[in-house]
Design a protein around this motif. Sequence first.
Motif, PDB file in Angstrom:
ATOM      1  N   VAL A 293     -87.848 -27.696  74.533  1.00 36.20           N
ATOM      2  CA  VAL A 293     -88.812 -28.398  73.695  1.00 36.20           C
ATOM      3  C   VAL A 293     -88.270 -29.730  72.719  1.00 36.20           C
ATOM      4  N   PHE A 294     -86.776 -29.583  72.403  1.00 35.71           N
ATOM      5  CA  PHE A 294     -86.237 -30.425  71.560  1.00 35.71           C
ATOM      6  C   PHE A 294     -86.341 -31.617  72.465  1.00 35.71           C
ATOM      7  N   LYS A 301     -81.125 -40.269  73.709  1.00 33.66           N
ATOM      8  CA  LYS A 301     -79.673 -39.711  74.235  1.00 33.66           C
ATOM      9  C   LYS A 301     -79.101 -38.803  73.274  1.00 33.66           C
ATOM     10  N   TYR A 302     -79.057 -39.200  71.889  1.00 35.14           N
ATOM     11  CA  TYR A 302     -78.111 -38.478  71.047  1.00 35.14           C
ATOM     12  C   TYR A 302     -78.709 -37.071  70.601  1.00 35.14           C
ATOM     13  N   MET A 303     -80.129 -37.167  70.470  1.00 35.81           N
ATOM     14  CA  MET A 303     -80.756 -36.060  70.116  1.00 35.81           C
ATOM     15  C   MET A 303     -80.681 -34.935  71.092  1.00 35.81           C
ATOM     16  N   THR A 311     -77.978 -25.391  72.684  1.00 32.45           N
ATOM     17  CA  THR A 311     -78.291 -24.224  73.695  1.00 32.45           C
ATOM     18  C   THR A 311     -76.893 -23.924  74.412  1.00 32.45           C
ATOM     19  N   GLY A 312     -75.974 -24.685  74.316  1.00 35.94           N
ATOM     20  CA  GLY A 312     -74.570 -24.119  74.781  1.00 35.94           C
ATOM     21  C   GLY A 312     -74.303 -22.745  74.054  1.00 35.94           C
ATOM     22  N   ILE A 313     -74.365 -23.000  72.772  1.00 36.23           N
ATOM     23  CA  ILE A 313     -74.163 -21.688  71.818  1.00 36.23           C
ATOM     24  C   ILE A 313     -74.929 -20.586  71.996  1.00 36.23           C
TER      25      ILE A 313
END
Length: 399
Positions: A293-294, A301-303, A311-313
Amino acid sequence: MENNRKYLRGQAAWGGALAAYPVFAIPYLLRLDASITLISVYVGLTALGPLVLGPAIVVYLQGSAQKRVWMLVSGFAARIGLFVPMLAPLFGENDAIFATSAFIVFAIPAIVYGALWIPIPGVAIKQEQLPEIISSRIRIANSGFMLANILFGAGMIFLTFPNNYYFIFIVSTFFGILEIYNVSKIRVPKADPVDQGKLRSKLKTQKIGEEKDFLLFIGVICLAISAMSVAGPLQTVYFLKELNFSDRWMGAWAILLAFGAVVGISIWQRVQKRFGSYRMLSITIPLAPLYFVFMTIFPDKYMILLAVFYTGIMNAGSDLGIQLGLYRLGSDKSREVLINLYVGISAGIGFVAAFFIPIFTAHFALTSIFIASYVIRFGLSFLFYVPKVSKRLSDAPKV
């Protein structure tokens, strides 16, 4: 057992580093101008193997003295095959077809190795040490993944195509050989030949049905993850074809994904000890894919790099919860077949989804697919809160 702990960590380190390899498989095919259909073939056929071959090889070799040999030989063959896609430019206009074929062919020994390796961590150490070792292995694997991506990212920055991918393929082969070396040093108790027939009989419906908690667990998990099975492979297409991000950016993306997982495992390990692995899954499964969604709302590219760190967390919590659940539920004697049943079903979802990728991309924008996938995933995640499900699967510590 103490040596096993050492080599399990070694396998996690080098196996985690090797996990960076498939991150660059679809980008490589896209750089060779592979079509969406060809990428769907790659996704579908590499998913078909675990669905069919994994459980079959486990049952065939159960109780056999040759199982360890099969595991090591197939693992070594798969690792040697990692560099073969770099030969694709030799085939001219058919380079993308050759590279796709190479990825698929050498996925076969990798599937055999994976099916035989998956249960090993659960029997190579004492059961009471499993939560600690699994958490440690996930943290080490993600650290290896992150460091490998830093190395591969440097290759993307300083080398031009196709040399940047050649570098990845060659170094990955080295990582893979070191992983197999560590696996070869792990010793597990010998299987009791008396159990061979019993375990094979678990494949029969009436026997599999006895493992109700395990089947309920993998059913809930597979339904939840199925929603993202189309969106997952398409994110690379979105980055490279629609947003025109570079290979260098893909390296940074992979680094932050792994760094988020390293940070996340230290957080979720504490959550697991206090609330149990099932509670952890009920949080991470619905929230992790918010990443899609983000990146749809903020195609910057930075967002997106910030979102992938998030999402890694969250993925670290899901990985930990799923692994603990697979080793926690089901009977000890049938766990090997049961875990491969889960792997096969989850891979089968990817196989089926691959057929829908060309259809969906022909009629819908990628961003629409991402949003719809998340809405479905979020809805299915409420299965974790169904009282009858949570009561049977919860492992929350008793106060």
